[in-house]
Scaffold this motif. Sequence first.
Motif, PDB file in Angstrom:
ATOM      1  N   SER A   1       0.827  -1.204   0.000  1.00  0.00           N
ATOM      2  CA  SER A   1       0.000   0.000   0.000  1.00  0.00           C
ATOM      3  C   SER A   1       0.865   1.260   0.000  1.00  0.00           C
TER       4      SER A   1
ATOM      5  N   GLN B   1       1.084   4.403  -2.824  1.00  0.00           N
ATOM      6  CA  GLN B   1       0.896   5.812  -2.472  1.00  0.00           C
ATOM      7  C   GLN B   1       2.134   6.639  -2.829  1.00  0.00           C
TER       8      GLN B   1
ATOM      9  N   ASN C   1      -6.292   8.555  -2.434  1.00  0.00           N
ATOM     10  CA  ASN C   1      -6.437   7.595  -1.353  1.00  0.00           C
ATOM     11  C   ASN C   1      -6.604   6.191  -1.925  1.00  0.00           C
ATOM     12  N   SER C   2      -6.021   5.207  -1.250  1.00  0.00           N
ATOM     13  CA  SER C   2      -6.178   3.818  -1.665  1.00  0.00           C
ATOM     14  C   SER C   2      -6.511   2.980  -0.451  1.00  0.00           C
TER      15      SER C   2
ATOM     16  N   ALA D   1      -8.306   1.908  -5.495  1.00  0.00           N
ATOM     17  CA  ALA D   1      -8.040   3.329  -5.275  1.00  0.00           C
ATOM     18  C   ALA D   1      -9.287   4.136  -5.580  1.00  0.00           C
TER      19      ALA D   1
END
Length: 268
Positions: free
Chosen positions: A37, A41, A54-55, A73
């Motif tokens: 993650s 990002q 944002n994910s 995402a």
Amino acid sequence: MNKIEYEIDYNNKIEIVYKTSKPIEIISFANSIRDISNSFQYHVSKELKQVNINSQLFIKEVRAGSVELDLVAYALPLLHIVYEHGILVNWATTLKTTIDFIKTCSKIPEFFDKREEKYIKNIVSPIAQDKSLQLFFNAYNGANVTYNFNINHDDASSIISKTPSIQEDNTENGYMYKQMLKWYQTKFDLKATTGDKAIVESISKKPKKIIFANETIKKSLTSRDDRFEKPWHELAYIVDLEIQFSDQEPILYKILDYYPEDTFDPAE
């Protein structure tokens, strides 16, 4: 950074599958999924600069022999024009290219991004520890697989052997764009590499050591600007910068670029 939030795009995702015939050591597994993650990002922050997507990483299924996760995402308009198969696939292909590069190196070059190196090391660490474990990345657009690759034990072991110096939670880099910088002190010498300090209040109110990506940028930020009566060291500059952290504390700014049209007098 400008934080833009939209609905999660479940149609485009990366399916991440850990396949093994043995139990997975929990700490290295947790670090692996965390830095999958983080890697995404970080890739977004470099690719899109001021935009923050944002994910979320969801555990899809856990069963004997595998753990499956979905990385999704938030959807942003027009990204499909810039990235034909989406930003997730762009990240996955970049990750694969970087892994292949590390595998072919006898030693990782000094210029290599240490934060990216750390993320990759943590991602592959469980696979290096377990010969039966493999990691699969499958990119989906709806029901169609648009890209896939896997990392096996030999790949992971090769990467780990070349990253012995990376320490967890030690020093890493971050990037911020179009931030206000004010001089705190300088040696007034283009060739000086010590003594230059500046304040970027959005990061810290304390002055930090600064270096420059090249002499042209330093000359621009240490030369008189005829648009202002004040000397250059009393002006405020808008810059892109790389921040080096140690134990989560910023210790160094590297000025990557600046925007001369945005220079201003902070007293006005």
